[in-house]
Write an enzyme that holds these catalytic residues in place. Sequence first.
Site, PDB file in Angstrom:
ATOM      1  N   LYS A 158       7.922   0.278   1.358  1.00  0.00           N
ATOM      2  CA  LYS A 158       7.017  -0.709   0.745  1.00  0.00           C
ATOM      3  C   LYS A 158       7.814  -1.721  -0.071  1.00  0.00           C
ATOM      4  O   LYS A 158       8.977  -1.483  -0.393  1.00  0.00           O
ATOM      5  CB  LYS A 158       5.999   0.021  -0.130  1.00  0.00           C
ATOM      6  CG  LYS A 158       6.606   0.837  -1.267  1.00  0.00           C
ATOM      7  CD  LYS A 158       5.558   1.728  -1.939  1.00  0.00           C
ATOM      8  CE  LYS A 158       6.181   2.574  -3.030  1.00  0.00           C
ATOM      9  NZ  LYS A 158       5.210   3.562  -3.570  1.00  0.00           N
ATOM     10  N   ARG A 208      -5.170   7.788  -9.584  1.00  0.00           N
ATOM     11  CA  ARG A 208      -5.052   6.492  -8.920  1.00  0.00           C
ATOM     12  C   ARG A 208      -6.052   6.394  -7.775  1.00  0.00           C
ATOM     13  O   ARG A 208      -7.038   5.683  -7.876  1.00  0.00           O
ATOM     14  CB  ARG A 208      -3.609   6.294  -8.444  1.00  0.00           C
ATOM     15  CG  ARG A 208      -3.290   4.884  -8.033  1.00  0.00           C
ATOM     16  CD  ARG A 208      -1.804   4.626  -7.941  1.00  0.00           C
ATOM     17  NE  ARG A 208      -1.125   5.358  -6.866  1.00  0.00           N
ATOM     18  CZ  ARG A 208       0.181   5.247  -6.611  1.00  0.00           C
ATOM     19  NH1 ARG A 208       0.936   4.450  -7.351  1.00  0.00           N
ATOM     20  NH2 ARG A 208       0.742   5.928  -5.637  1.00  0.00           N
ATOM     21  N   HIS A 255      -0.061  13.058  -4.873  1.00  0.00           N
ATOM     22  CA  HIS A 255       1.068  12.339  -5.460  1.00  0.00           C
ATOM     23  C   HIS A 255       1.242  12.808  -6.897  1.00  0.00           C
ATOM     24  O   HIS A 255       0.269  12.910  -7.636  1.00  0.00           O
ATOM     25  CB  HIS A 255       0.767  10.830  -5.411  1.00  0.00           C
ATOM     26  CG  HIS A 255       1.945   9.958  -5.735  1.00  0.00           C
ATOM     27  ND1 HIS A 255       3.205  10.180  -5.221  1.00  0.00           N
ATOM     28  CD2 HIS A 255       2.055   8.846  -6.502  1.00  0.00           C
ATOM     29  CE1 HIS A 255       4.026   9.235  -5.669  1.00  0.00           C
ATOM     30  NE2 HIS A 255       3.351   8.421  -6.451  1.00  0.00           N
ATOM     31  N   ARG A 312       7.905  12.009   1.387  1.00  0.00           N
ATOM     32  CA  ARG A 312       7.825  10.542   1.291  1.00  0.00           C
ATOM     33  C   ARG A 312       9.016  10.093   0.462  1.00  0.00           C
ATOM     34  O   ARG A 312       9.011  10.146  -0.755  1.00  0.00           O
ATOM     35  CB  ARG A 312       6.497  10.122   0.637  1.00  0.00           C
ATOM     36  CG  ARG A 312       5.258  10.654   1.368  1.00  0.00           C
ATOM     37  CD  ARG A 312       3.957  10.131   0.753  1.00  0.00           C
ATOM     38  NE  ARG A 312       3.851  10.406  -0.664  1.00  0.00           N
ATOM     39  CZ  ARG A 312       3.196  11.460  -1.193  1.00  0.00           C
ATOM     40  NH1 ARG A 312       2.579  12.328  -0.403  1.00  0.00           N
ATOM     41  NH2 ARG A 312       3.159  11.615  -2.498  1.00  0.00           N
ATOM     42  N   TYR A 336      18.748 -23.042 -23.383  1.00  0.00           N
ATOM     43  CA  TYR A 336      17.470 -23.454 -23.966  1.00  0.00           C
ATOM     44  C   TYR A 336      17.259 -22.808 -25.326  1.00  0.00           C
ATOM     45  O   TYR A 336      17.583 -21.631 -25.525  1.00  0.00           O
ATOM     46  CB  TYR A 336      16.311 -23.012 -23.057  1.00  0.00           C
ATOM     47  CG  TYR A 336      16.196 -23.789 -21.775  1.00  0.00           C
ATOM     48  CD1 TYR A 336      15.945 -25.164 -21.795  1.00  0.00           C
ATOM     49  CD2 TYR A 336      16.299 -23.153 -20.541  1.00  0.00           C
ATOM     50  CE1 TYR A 336      15.824 -25.880 -20.608  1.00  0.00           C
ATOM     51  CE2 TYR A 336      16.169 -23.849 -19.360  1.00  0.00           C
ATOM     52  CZ  TYR A 336      15.936 -25.211 -19.397  1.00  0.00           C
ATOM     53  OH  TYR A 336      15.807 -25.909 -18.231  1.00  0.00           O
ATOM     54  N   CYS A 348      18.130 -18.840 -17.736  1.00  0.00           N
ATOM     55  CA  CYS A 348      17.302 -19.935 -17.228  1.00  0.00           C
ATOM     56  C   CYS A 348      16.609 -19.482 -15.944  1.00  0.00           C
ATOM     57  O   CYS A 348      16.829 -18.385 -15.449  1.00  0.00           O
ATOM     58  CB  CYS A 348      18.151 -21.159 -16.896  1.00  0.00           C
ATOM     59  SG  CYS A 348      19.251 -21.706 -18.203  1.00  0.00           S
ATOM     60  N   ASP A 408      17.203 -20.563 -12.983  1.00  0.00           N
ATOM     61  CA  ASP A 408      18.109 -20.547 -11.826  1.00  0.00           C
ATOM     62  C   ASP A 408      19.580 -20.290 -12.174  1.00  0.00           C
ATOM     63  O   ASP A 408      20.408 -20.210 -11.275  1.00  0.00           O
ATOM     64  CB  ASP A 408      18.047 -21.906 -11.109  1.00  0.00           C
ATOM     65  CG  ASP A 408      16.638 -22.448 -11.057  1.00  0.00           C
ATOM     66  OD1 ASP A 408      15.806 -21.805 -10.394  1.00  0.00           O
ATOM     67  OD2 ASP A 408      16.363 -23.463 -11.717  1.00  0.00           O
TER      68      ASP A 408
HETATM   69  C1  LIG Z   1       5.904   4.713  -3.756  1.00  0.00           C
HETATM   70  C2  LIG Z   1       5.399   6.049  -3.386  1.00  0.00           C
HETATM   71  C3  LIG Z   1       6.298   7.049  -2.977  1.00  0.00           C
HETATM   72  C4  LIG Z   1       7.799   6.909  -3.064  1.00  0.00           C
HETATM   73  O1  LIG Z   1       8.197   7.208  -4.367  1.00  0.00           O
HETATM   74  P1  LIG Z   1       9.745   7.332  -4.758  1.00  0.00           P
HETATM   75  O2  LIG Z   1       9.688   7.701  -6.197  1.00  0.00           O
HETATM   76  O3  LIG Z   1      10.329   5.976  -4.551  1.00  0.00           O
HETATM   77  O4  LIG Z   1      10.331   8.349  -3.876  1.00  0.00           O
HETATM   78  C5  LIG Z   1       5.767   8.242  -2.500  1.00  0.00           C
HETATM   79  N1  LIG Z   1       4.433   8.447  -2.461  1.00  0.00           N
HETATM   80  C6  LIG Z   1       3.553   7.519  -2.872  1.00  0.00           C
HETATM   81  C7  LIG Z   1       2.098   7.818  -2.784  1.00  0.00           C
HETATM   82  C8  LIG Z   1       3.990   6.302  -3.370  1.00  0.00           C
HETATM   83  O5  LIG Z   1       3.110   5.395  -3.789  1.00  0.00           O
END
Ligand SMILES: *Cc1c(COP(=O)(O)O)cnc(C)c1O
Length: 371
Positions: free
Chosen positions: A40, A138, A169, A222, A267, A313, A315
Amino acid sequence: MVEGNHRNTKAVIDLKKIENNILAERKRMMQGQKIFAVVKANAYGHGIVPVAQAAQKAGVSGFCVAIIDEALALRAAGLDETILVLGVTPATQAGLLARKRISVAVGDLAYLQAALSNLKDTDQKLRIHLALDTGMGRIGFRNKKDLEKALSFLNNNQDKFNFEGVFTHFATADSADEKYYEKQIAAFKSLISVVKKRPRYVHVSNSAAALWHRECGGNVIRFGITMYGLNPSGEELRLPDGFKPALTLSSEVSAVKKINKGDSVGYGKTYTAAGSEWIATIPIGYADGWPRCMQGFKILIEGQYCEIVGRVCMDQIMVKIPYQVKVGTEVTLIGENHGEKISAVDVAKYAKTINYEILCGISERVQRKYI
Ligand SMILES: *Cc1c(COP(=O)(O)O)cnc(C)c1O
């Protein structure tokens, strides 16, 4: 998006490191487990398609993304593995998702009902991963009754849905304090007890859980931040050996000058020289994802730590250098330079955030180079 790659400010991504990080995790993970590479947010700033291709080479079984367009980008690049969208995708897109064989996270029955009415014109089934909210707060089912209703809805509509996965998660898998993690594990066991017929994929692990709670279960990991070689906990827990950062952020000195006592830089005139000093200008700024709060942080030129003086800045930044250097001298903002090192965690700590945010904040106009 700007055209071309002519700039000397660049993020260099070592795809071999990404492959090696995946291989390192494959050696550590439990028997029977597979890896879904989490790509992602443009692969945490590393570039979604090249990273996904490297991960595919290293033998991952699927990909996780956050939004439908990231999934479509992977399909457009010809990647054929399972792709799971971790966030909630508009149910109006159910037909497209089904046709593209994109799997979606679902956390309530209403979503399934809405999706069903959008699946009339397709003969492909929509692949569903039921999200269980065990403490992240979530998305996901929070009690058995709601989960049972969704399960029976899926069961009654098997011609339209493929119940492919169930997952949760963790909120604190990267913490030394394991109490809340244990609570989530217990909640998961309780909730999943109503899933009598287990789907193909059961998954609970992010990188942190895979590193520090290997026993937590599931047949898929994941794998996100640690695939990029970074520590999910920042510095709280030790990253096991074998994982190496894949990204280097560098630039080149674009101007050098000597300033005198009393001269100011940047700045708001926030820095004034106490004596005669050498100042170098570097073409990177907050529009590149180098946060404005980095004033005072030290970056590397010829192995010397050089302080950013004056405001960052949009850039450009200015740094104090110990002696005159040539225009074109390499500057390292993340990575190694003449044996010295700056990590994304160092940058994140200074910016009072986490390495994730620094990486995925590197903006589009920073060219990505792959080695
Ligand atoms: C982003 C995400 C992950 C990956 O998490 P890491 O900490 O980068 O390994 C796994 N599961 C879900 C649901 C996430 O949103």
